[in-house]
Design an enzyme around this catalytic site. Structure first.
Site, PDB file in Angstrom:
ATOM      1  N   GLU A 195       0.812  -1.243   0.185  1.00 37.93           N
ATOM      2  CA  GLU A 195      -0.049  -0.042  -0.170  1.00 37.93           C
ATOM      3  C   GLU A 195       0.780   1.142  -0.008  1.00 37.93           C
ATOM      4  O   GLU A 195       1.967   1.318   0.703  1.00 37.93           O
ATOM      5  CB  GLU A 195      -0.968  -0.009   1.281  1.00 37.93           C
ATOM      6  CG  GLU A 195      -1.534   1.171   1.438  1.00 37.93           C
ATOM      7  CD  GLU A 195      -2.631   1.409   2.481  1.00 37.93           C
ATOM      8  OE1 GLU A 195      -2.633   0.630   3.274  1.00 37.93           O
ATOM      9  OE2 GLU A 195      -3.312   2.380   2.498  1.00 37.93           O
ATOM     10  N   ASN A 252      -4.436   5.197  -2.100  1.00 36.66           N
ATOM     11  CA  ASN A 252      -5.489   5.681  -1.450  1.00 36.66           C
ATOM     12  C   ASN A 252      -6.228   6.834  -2.453  1.00 36.66           C
ATOM     13  O   ASN A 252      -5.652   7.833  -2.574  1.00 36.66           O
ATOM     14  CB  ASN A 252      -5.177   6.112  -0.256  1.00 36.66           C
ATOM     15  CG  ASN A 252      -4.899   5.073   1.077  1.00 36.66           C
ATOM     16  OD1 ASN A 252      -5.718   4.384   1.302  1.00 36.66           O
ATOM     17  ND2 ASN A 252      -3.690   4.882   1.013  1.00 36.66           N
ATOM     18  N   GLU A 284      -7.940   2.255  -3.331  1.00 38.27           N
ATOM     19  CA  GLU A 284      -8.591   2.099  -1.784  1.00 38.27           C
ATOM     20  C   GLU A 284      -9.538   3.197  -1.555  1.00 38.27           C
ATOM     21  O   GLU A 284      -9.045   4.435  -1.818  1.00 38.27           O
ATOM     22  CB  GLU A 284      -7.438   1.967  -0.855  1.00 38.27           C
ATOM     23  CG  GLU A 284      -6.822   0.811  -0.977  1.00 38.27           C
ATOM     24  CD  GLU A 284      -6.169   0.435   0.313  1.00 38.27           C
ATOM     25  OE1 GLU A 284      -6.183   1.130   1.215  1.00 38.27           O
ATOM     26  OE2 GLU A 284      -5.422  -0.695   0.518  1.00 38.27           O
ATOM     27  N   ASP A 314     -12.006   0.728   1.876  1.00 38.35           N
ATOM     28  CA  ASP A 314     -10.880   0.771   3.003  1.00 38.35           C
ATOM     29  C   ASP A 314     -11.502   0.871   4.415  1.00 38.35           C
ATOM     30  O   ASP A 314     -12.922   1.584   4.383  1.00 38.35           O
ATOM     31  CB  ASP A 314     -10.017   1.995   2.824  1.00 38.35           C
ATOM     32  CG  ASP A 314      -8.580   1.753   3.546  1.00 38.35           C
ATOM     33  OD1 ASP A 314      -8.440   0.964   4.439  1.00 38.35           O
ATOM     34  OD2 ASP A 314      -7.919   2.749   3.366  1.00 38.35           O
ATOM     35  N   GLU A 371      -5.900  -4.879   8.013  1.00 37.23           N
ATOM     36  CA  GLU A 371      -4.790  -4.090   8.417  1.00 37.23           C
ATOM     37  C   GLU A 371      -4.594  -3.971  10.025  1.00 37.23           C
ATOM     38  O   GLU A 371      -5.290  -4.362  10.703  1.00 37.23           O
ATOM     39  CB  GLU A 371      -5.266  -2.567   7.785  1.00 37.23           C
ATOM     40  CG  GLU A 371      -6.306  -1.974   8.371  1.00 37.23           C
ATOM     41  CD  GLU A 371      -6.615  -0.727   7.690  1.00 37.23           C
ATOM     42  OE1 GLU A 371      -6.248  -0.279   6.643  1.00 37.23           O
ATOM     43  OE2 GLU A 371      -7.306   0.147   8.522  1.00 37.23           O
TER      44      GLU A 371
HETATM   45  P1  C2E Z   1      -5.133   4.134   5.854  1.00 28.73           P
HETATM   46  O1  C2E Z   1      -5.458   4.146   4.479  1.00 28.73           O
HETATM   47  O2  C2E Z   1      -5.991   3.277   6.931  1.00 28.73           O
HETATM   48  O3  C2E Z   1      -3.477   3.847   5.877  1.00 28.73           O
HETATM   49  C1  C2E Z   1      -3.078   2.705   7.222  1.00 28.73           C
HETATM   50  C2  C2E Z   1      -2.640   3.567   8.073  1.00 28.73           C
HETATM   51  O4  C2E Z   1      -2.199   2.359   9.252  1.00 28.73           O
HETATM   52  C3  C2E Z   1      -1.056   3.974   7.663  1.00 28.73           C
HETATM   53  O5  C2E Z   1      -1.069   5.107   8.436  1.00 28.73           O
HETATM   54  C4  C2E Z   1      -0.207   3.148   8.366  1.00 28.73           C
HETATM   55  O6  C2E Z   1       1.311   3.607   8.492  1.00 28.73           O
HETATM   56  C5  C2E Z   1      -0.847   2.454   9.505  1.00 28.73           C
HETATM   57  N1  C2E Z   1      -0.394   1.307   9.827  1.00 28.73           N
HETATM   58  C6  C2E Z   1       0.021   0.412   9.243  1.00 28.73           C
HETATM   59  N2  C2E Z   1       0.185  -0.885   9.943  1.00 28.73           N
HETATM   60  C7  C2E Z   1      -0.092  -0.647  11.272  1.00 28.73           C
HETATM   61  C8  C2E Z   1      -0.196  -1.300  12.385  1.00 28.73           C
HETATM   62  O7  C2E Z   1       0.408  -2.459  12.444  1.00 28.73           O
HETATM   63  N3  C2E Z   1      -0.680  -0.673  13.529  1.00 28.73           N
HETATM   64  C9  C2E Z   1      -0.912   0.565  13.282  1.00 28.73           C
HETATM   65  N4  C2E Z   1      -1.666   1.201  14.552  1.00 28.73           N
HETATM   66  N5  C2E Z   1      -1.177   1.357  12.220  1.00 28.73           N
HETATM   67  C10 C2E Z   1      -0.621   0.690  11.279  1.00 28.73           C
HETATM   68  P2  C2E Z   1      -0.441   6.667   7.811  1.00 28.73           P
HETATM   69  O8  C2E Z   1       0.557   6.369   6.939  1.00 28.73           O
HETATM   70  O9  C2E Z   1      -0.360   7.639   8.969  1.00 28.73           O
HETATM   71  O10 C2E Z   1      -1.809   6.992   7.000  1.00 28.73           O
HETATM   72  C11 C2E Z   1      -3.132   7.691   7.593  1.00 28.73           C
HETATM   73  C12 C2E Z   1      -4.201   7.814   6.650  1.00 28.73           C
HETATM   74  O11 C2E Z   1      -3.680   8.920   5.776  1.00 28.73           O
HETATM   75  C13 C2E Z   1      -4.166   6.523   5.580  1.00 28.73           C
HETATM   76  O12 C2E Z   1      -4.869   5.564   6.520  1.00 28.73           O
HETATM   77  C14 C2E Z   1      -4.758   7.067   4.378  1.00 28.73           C
HETATM   78  O13 C2E Z   1      -6.278   7.216   4.737  1.00 28.73           O
HETATM   79  C15 C2E Z   1      -4.059   8.456   4.364  1.00 28.73           C
HETATM   80  N6  C2E Z   1      -3.072   8.709   3.215  1.00 28.73           N
HETATM   81  C16 C2E Z   1      -1.885   8.355   3.497  1.00 28.73           C
HETATM   82  N7  C2E Z   1      -1.001   8.445   2.205  1.00 28.73           N
HETATM   83  C17 C2E Z   1      -2.123   8.901   1.399  1.00 28.73           C
HETATM   84  C18 C2E Z   1      -2.210   9.394   0.113  1.00 28.73           C
HETATM   85  O14 C2E Z   1      -1.135   9.174  -0.654  1.00 28.73           O
HETATM   86  N8  C2E Z   1      -3.501   9.780  -0.465  1.00 28.73           N
HETATM   87  C19 C2E Z   1      -4.644   9.820   0.054  1.00 28.73           C
HETATM   88  N9  C2E Z   1      -5.496  10.171  -0.297  1.00 28.73           N
HETATM   89  N10 C2E Z   1      -4.553   9.318   1.567  1.00 28.73           N
HETATM   90  C20 C2E Z   1      -3.375   8.928   2.233  1.00 28.73           C
HETATM   91 CA    CA Z   2      -5.641   2.562   2.982  1.00 32.69          CA
HETATM   92 CA    CA Z   3      -7.205   1.740   6.360  1.00 31.31          CA
END
Ligand code: C2E
Ligand code: CA
Ligand code: CA
Length: 415
Positions: A195, A252, A284, A314, A371
């Protein structure tokens, strides 16, 4: 449609005439839903007529000194001089909403349009024409997101304005970084893709949480640029993995980008540029807010599917990601939210719920992906329950995309 420069010039003329007088005026963006549909269903000419009829209808509801410009797809810019207070604008808004209770024009465009409005005040919300327009746009985006008729621009607090310019620049100059988090097939225990997650280290604010800057982008017009960046950055790295076409990459996509034309083309163009098949992409989508136009979103998703891309719902099990969407979205996978995954060891009811969701996914011919897998026990439980894929700190943290690529690039063939 009017040239943007002409609109900016008209606003500038207002600014000049107010200079030193203490007078205020408002810039209002009116988005009329339904116009694009007319064009699509009945052709360009009827569409252009409907645009003009909508412009006239807006004009009729206003005072003679107000000006209305057609400023974009379904979008009109209204200049309201001599507005003493927000109440005056509210009056104009009410009249405009009332006007749209009738068809655009009973003779030439017998259809209804649905207006949403955003308003910015001079000098309160901006000192130049461009800033006033942008802030009225931000307000109308906010109105759509909240499902409200009309919203006044809300200053975002100290520092946030810099945030906008900084983020815009960071996206434009490719200063964001793509991180990849591995996705593992639970049966084979092999990595099957990743992802893509955006990272931003701002010189002013330090490392900014994606949740924060993505939400900020969604509230402004930056979400388009962010999406374009994300698609390109992800596929560029995916292409660097050449020879591993069995891998898929999840991108995403905010539901907001589904209501603007061109998303499908953007994805297809990027795939072509990087020489990748559409099956490389998993789109997603999360329901963080009300979907403004569910029909349109479903149409776009269907087109993505028809081209061979996959679609994951998602954060399933939280907030707005409801069963209703599952029955309407042409999804290929259901992604179980980490708040549920994280609780299966400690809470028997959540275990049952997650098991039920996995079965529900399979019943609907969808893959189930969990996830937030943070330990071996959780992984084993999910495998036992028949979950197809998983992602989480235990299986691999998000890492710079280049590191992921270096780890999984096929070995060069021996000489
Ligand atoms: P998401 O799509 O639900 O992405 C998964 C989030 O869970 C990611 O946070 C990831 O780092 C985190 N994660 C992964 N494994 C674990 C785990 O084992 N435990 C826990 N507690 N967390 C885990 P991140 O990277 O902080 O991203 C947060 C949100 O920001 C994402 O949620 C997504 O909705 C958004 N996002 C991130 N990058 C993009 C992007 O390029 N475009 C868009 N539109 N949204 C993005
Ligand atoms: Ca996602
Ligand atoms: Ca997610």
């Amino acid at each position: 449609m009017l040239n943007r420069n002409q609109i900016l010039a008209a606003i500038q003329a207002q600014i000049d005439s107010c200079a030193g007088t203490g007078k205020r005026f408002a810039v209002q963006i009116v988005r009329v839903r339904g116009l694009r549909d007319i064009s699509l269903r009945f052709g360009w000419e009827r569409g252009a007529q409907a645009d003009e009829d909508a412009r006239m209808l807006i004009g009729q509801s206003l005072r003679p000194i107000d000006q209305v410009f057609h400023s974009g797809d379904e979008s009109f810019t209204v200049l309201l001089p001599d507005m003493l207070s927000q109440n005056h604008v509210l009056l104009a808004t009410t009249r405009l909403v009332k006007a749209f209770e009738q068809p655009l024009n009973s003779a030439t465009s017998p259809w209804h349009g649905r207006p949403t409005m955003g308003v910015a005040f001079f000098p309160d919300h901006g000192a130049d024409a461009d800033q006033l327009c942008r802030r009225a746009e931000i307000a109308v985006d906010e109105a759509q997101r909240l499902g409200e008729r009309s919203v006044f621009y809300r200053p975002m607090g100290p520092g946030k304005e810099i945030f906008y310019e900084e983020l815009r620049e960071a996206i434009e100059l490719n200063r964001l970084r793509a991180y990849f988090q591995p996705v593992v097939n639970l049966k084979t225990r092999r990595v099957v893709g990743a992802e893509s997650l955006a990272r931003w280290n701002s010189p002013l604010h330090g490392e900014v949480e994606p949740a924060e800057f993505v939400q900020f982008a969604e509230r402004s017009d930056l979400i388009w640029a962010l999406t374009r960046w994300s698609i390109n950055a992800t596929l560029r790295h995916a292409a660097a993995l050449g020879g591993r076409q069995d891998f898929t990459f999840a991108i995403n996509l905010s539901t907001r980008v589904f209501t603007k034309p061109g998303l499908v083309e953007q994805l297809l163009d990027a795939l072509q540029i990087w020489g990748l098949p559409p099956s490389t992409v998993v789109a997603e989508i999360t329901e963080t807010a009300l979907v403004n136009d569910l029909d349109m979103t479903v149409r776009v998703l269907r087109r993505l599917r028809d081209h061979g891309m996959r679609i994951a719902v998602d954060d399933f099990g939280t907030g707005y990601s409801s069963i209703a969407y599952l029955s309407r979205f042409p999804a290929t996978e259901l992604k179980i939210d980490k708040s549920l995954t994280g609780a299966i060891q400690t809470d028997a009811r959540t275990t049952k719920l997650v098991h039920g969701l996995i079965n529900l996914a399979h019943e609907m011919d969808l893959m189930a992906i969990a996830e937030g897998v943070e330990d071996q026990v959780t992984q084993d439980m999910l495998t036992e329950m028949g979950c197809d894929f998983a992602q989480g700190y235990h299986l691999g943290r998000p890492e710079p995309a280049a590191d992921f690529v270096a780890r999984f690039a096929p070995e060069p063939a021996p000489l």
